[in-house]
Design an enzyme around this catalytic site. Structure first.
Site, PDB file in Angstrom:
ATOM      1  N   GLY A 114       0.961  -1.102   0.074  1.00  0.00           N
ATOM      2  CA  GLY A 114      -0.286   0.301  -0.027  1.00  0.00           C
ATOM      3  C   GLY A 114       0.980   1.587  -0.026  1.00  0.00           C
ATOM      4  N   ASP A 139      -6.814   6.552  15.046  1.00  0.00           N
ATOM      5  CA  ASP A 139      -7.469   7.085  13.942  1.00  0.00           C
ATOM      6  C   ASP A 139      -8.056   5.581  13.095  1.00  0.00           C
ATOM      7  OD1 ASP A 139      -7.107   7.758  11.516  1.00  0.00           O
ATOM      8  OD2 ASP A 139      -4.810   6.812  10.745  1.00  0.00           O
ATOM      9  N   ASP A 153      -1.979  -0.044  12.158  1.00  0.00           N
ATOM     10  CA  ASP A 153      -1.768   1.875  12.083  1.00  0.00           C
ATOM     11  C   ASP A 153      -1.792   3.046  13.310  1.00  0.00           C
ATOM     12  OD1 ASP A 153      -1.111   4.180  10.708  1.00  0.00           O
ATOM     13  OD2 ASP A 153      -2.981   4.449   9.230  1.00  0.00           O
ATOM     14  N   GLU A 211      -8.973  -4.472   3.531  1.00  0.00           N
ATOM     15  CA  GLU A 211      -8.908  -3.650   4.711  1.00  0.00           C
ATOM     16  C   GLU A 211     -10.730  -3.840   4.727  1.00  0.00           C
ATOM     17  OE1 GLU A 211      -8.368  -0.209   3.111  1.00  0.00           O
ATOM     18  OE2 GLU A 211      -6.087  -1.201   3.056  1.00  0.00           O
ATOM     19  N   PHE A 220     -10.626   1.549   7.441  1.00  0.00           N
ATOM     20  CA  PHE A 220      -9.033   1.824   6.775  1.00  0.00           C
ATOM     21  C   PHE A 220      -8.310   0.909   7.821  1.00  0.00           C
ATOM     22  CE2 PHE A 220     -11.566   5.232   4.918  1.00  0.00           C
ATOM     23  CZ  PHE A 220     -11.950   4.811   3.731  1.00  0.00           C
ATOM     24  N   LYS A 226       2.849 -10.499   9.348  1.00  0.00           N
ATOM     25  CA  LYS A 226       1.664  -9.951   8.498  1.00  0.00           C
ATOM     26  C   LYS A 226       0.770 -10.580   8.793  1.00  0.00           C
ATOM     27  CE  LYS A 226       1.325  -9.998   3.463  1.00  0.00           C
ATOM     28  NZ  LYS A 226       1.579 -10.818   2.426  1.00  0.00           N
TER      29      LYS A 226
HETATM   30  N1  LIG Z   1       0.326  -6.440   9.456  1.00  0.00           N
HETATM   31  C1  LIG Z   1       0.195  -6.254   8.106  1.00  0.00           C
HETATM   32  N2  LIG Z   1      -0.239  -7.003   7.755  1.00  0.00           N
HETATM   33  C2  LIG Z   1      -0.903  -6.423   6.414  1.00  0.00           C
HETATM   34  N3  LIG Z   1      -0.658  -5.733   5.960  1.00  0.00           N
HETATM   35  C3  LIG Z   1      -0.512  -4.404   6.203  1.00  0.00           C
HETATM   36  C4  LIG Z   1      -0.335  -4.600   7.605  1.00  0.00           C
HETATM   37  N4  LIG Z   1       0.040  -3.232   7.640  1.00  0.00           N
HETATM   38  C5  LIG Z   1      -0.311  -2.510   6.606  1.00  0.00           C
HETATM   39  N5  LIG Z   1      -0.919  -2.933   6.241  1.00  0.00           N
HETATM   40  C6  LIG Z   1      -1.214  -2.225   4.252  1.00  0.00           C
HETATM   41  O1  LIG Z   1      -0.101  -1.074   4.028  1.00  0.00           O
HETATM   42  C7  LIG Z   1      -1.804  -0.373   4.399  1.00  0.00           C
HETATM   43  C8  LIG Z   1      -1.680   0.689   4.737  1.00  0.00           C
HETATM   44  O2  LIG Z   1      -0.647   0.803   6.037  1.00  0.00           O
HETATM   45  P1  LIG Z   1      -0.979   1.338   7.858  1.00  0.00           P
HETATM   46  O3  LIG Z   1      -0.071   1.386   8.925  1.00  0.00           O
HETATM   47  O4  LIG Z   1      -2.406   1.474   7.584  1.00  0.00           O
HETATM   48  O5  LIG Z   1      -0.353   2.730   7.375  1.00  0.00           O
HETATM   49  P2  LIG Z   1      -1.192   4.262   6.630  1.00  0.00           P
HETATM   50  O6  LIG Z   1      -2.666   4.166   6.274  1.00  0.00           O
HETATM   51  O7  LIG Z   1      -0.888   5.265   7.567  1.00  0.00           O
HETATM   52  O8  LIG Z   1      -0.579   4.260   5.975  1.00  0.00           O
HETATM   53  C9  LIG Z   1      -2.875  -0.816   5.146  1.00  0.00           C
HETATM   54  O9  LIG Z   1      -4.110  -0.387   4.801  1.00  0.00           O
HETATM   55  C10 LIG Z   1      -2.631  -2.319   4.790  1.00  0.00           C
HETATM   56  O10 LIG Z   1      -3.858  -2.563   3.865  1.00  0.00           O
HETATM   57 MG   LIG Z   2      -3.960   3.043   7.892  1.00  0.00          MG
END
Ligand SMILES: Nc1ncnc2c1ncn2[C@@H]1O[C@H](COP(=O)(O)OP(=O)(O)O)[C@@H](O)[C@H]1O
Ligand SMILES: [Mg+2]
Length: 295
Positions: free
Chosen positions: A87, A215, A233, A179, A219, A174
């Site tokens: 992402g 937050d 997050d 989401e 999402f 992971k």
């Molecule tokens: N532990 C995880 N396992 C799988 N996917 C993840 C994980 N952490 C984040 N992601 C993916 O990355 C995206 C962004 O991560 P996030 O921690 O929400 O950061 P931000 O929204 O601040 O950019 C998430 O919406 C998800 O799709």
């Molecule tokens: Mg996020």
């Protein structure tokens, strides 16, 4: 890249504490390499876009900072491969990585200042009393904070396992899932009312451990086909026991800097309620709030 390339890059990183643009003589002095050698290394770093240059000197680029963190993880033997992007976040990218034990994990970079920094600064109260912070410092602080929160919550609360942190980057467990936002719960063979209360129970556990997510929304909850979920997050999480300290410290600042746990907790719960409303969950905010804070 050779060892000396990394060395020059690290010297630039460290010198950015004192310079906006690190002058060439400073780099030469600190690396103890001759001028020709340093210029050659700088050319390589520039080619890979790991540094920016101006007539004043050199500075680390966002990509350069990413490279330093990534290199640290590799040198420490934590990760063996980096895969595709999971992402593109608000303030940093998220990648698939392979750990040395062959487990898949997630690498998350915090890159504050790549977008609008002032916005990030305002809702991050822990940065509020630090003036003139560089994106470098702010990004590292944010990653450290997220890692600390995860360490406090895991494994009691359903959050990713904190594995390693370096500079502005963290490696976390992971979750194979999507989401909540992108999932139609009716397509899953689950009890939606139970899922709702299971999520609220995690918020309650978090609160009892002294945290508010800050937050929380569809999402930032991942869910798999069996209905297992994970809350993610955490850089903006609010530590409840710090609330009074923060209030004292920020008393002289405008009201927007003040932390109000009730406000943030209710906002988180409201987001969850709003999402579940379309699945027929009609709980009242006050009831759910009182349940979480134990009143
Ligand atoms: N532990 C995880 N396992 C799988 N996917 C993840 C994980 N952490 C984040 N992601 C993916 O990355 C995206 C962004 O991560 P996030 O921690 O929400 O950061 P931000 O929204 O601040 O950019 C998430 O919406 C998800 O799709
Ligand atoms: Mg996020």
């Amino acid at each position: 890249m050779k060892e000396d390339d990394w060395r020059v890059l690290k010297i630039i990183e460290v010198s950015m504490r004192y310079y906006e643009w690190v002058p060439l003589p400073e780099i030469i002095k600190k690396t103890k390499l001759d001028k020709k050698e340093v210029l050659y290394r700088l050319k390589i770093l520039d080619k890979f876009k790991l540094i920016n240059r101006s007539s004043y000197g050199y500075r680390l680029s966002h990509k350069g900072y990413d490279a330093l963190a990534l290199n640290a993880f590799i040198k420490k033997g934590i990760i063996t491969a980096i895969g595709g992007k999971l992402g593109v976040g608000k303030e940093g990218d998220v990648y698939n990585v392979l750990l040395s034990n062959n487990r898949e994990a997630v690498l998350k970079f915090h890159n504050l200042g790549r977008t609008c920094f002032t916005r990030g600064k305002r809702y991050r109260s822990y940065l509020a009393d630090k003036r003139h912070i560089s994106w470098l410092y702010a990004s590292r602080l944010t990653a450290e904070k997220e890692f600390e929160v995860l360490s406090d919550l895991f494994p009691i609360v359903k959050v990713p396992e904190p594995i390693e942190q370096n500079r502005h980057a963290l490696i976390i467990g992971k979750m194979e899932g999507d989401e909540l936002k992108r999932v139609d719960l009716n397509q899953l063979d689950i009890d939606i009312n139970k899922l709702f209360w299971d999520i609220i129970d995690e918020v309650k556990k978090m609160y009892e451990l002294g945290y508010i997510h800050g937050d929380l929304s569809e999402f930032n909850i991942l869910i798999d086909e069996d209905g297992n979920f994970l809350i993610i997050d955490f850089p903006q999480a609010i530590k409840i026991k710090d609330e009074n300290d923060i209030k004292l410290k920020l008393d002289k600042l405008p009201g927007e800097f003040k932390v109000n746990t009730e406000y943030y907790l209710k906002r988180d719960l409201e987001n969850i309620l709003r999402y579940f409303k379309k699945y027929g969950i009609k709980e009242k905010l006050d009831v759910v709030y009182k349940y979480v804070v134990g009143k």
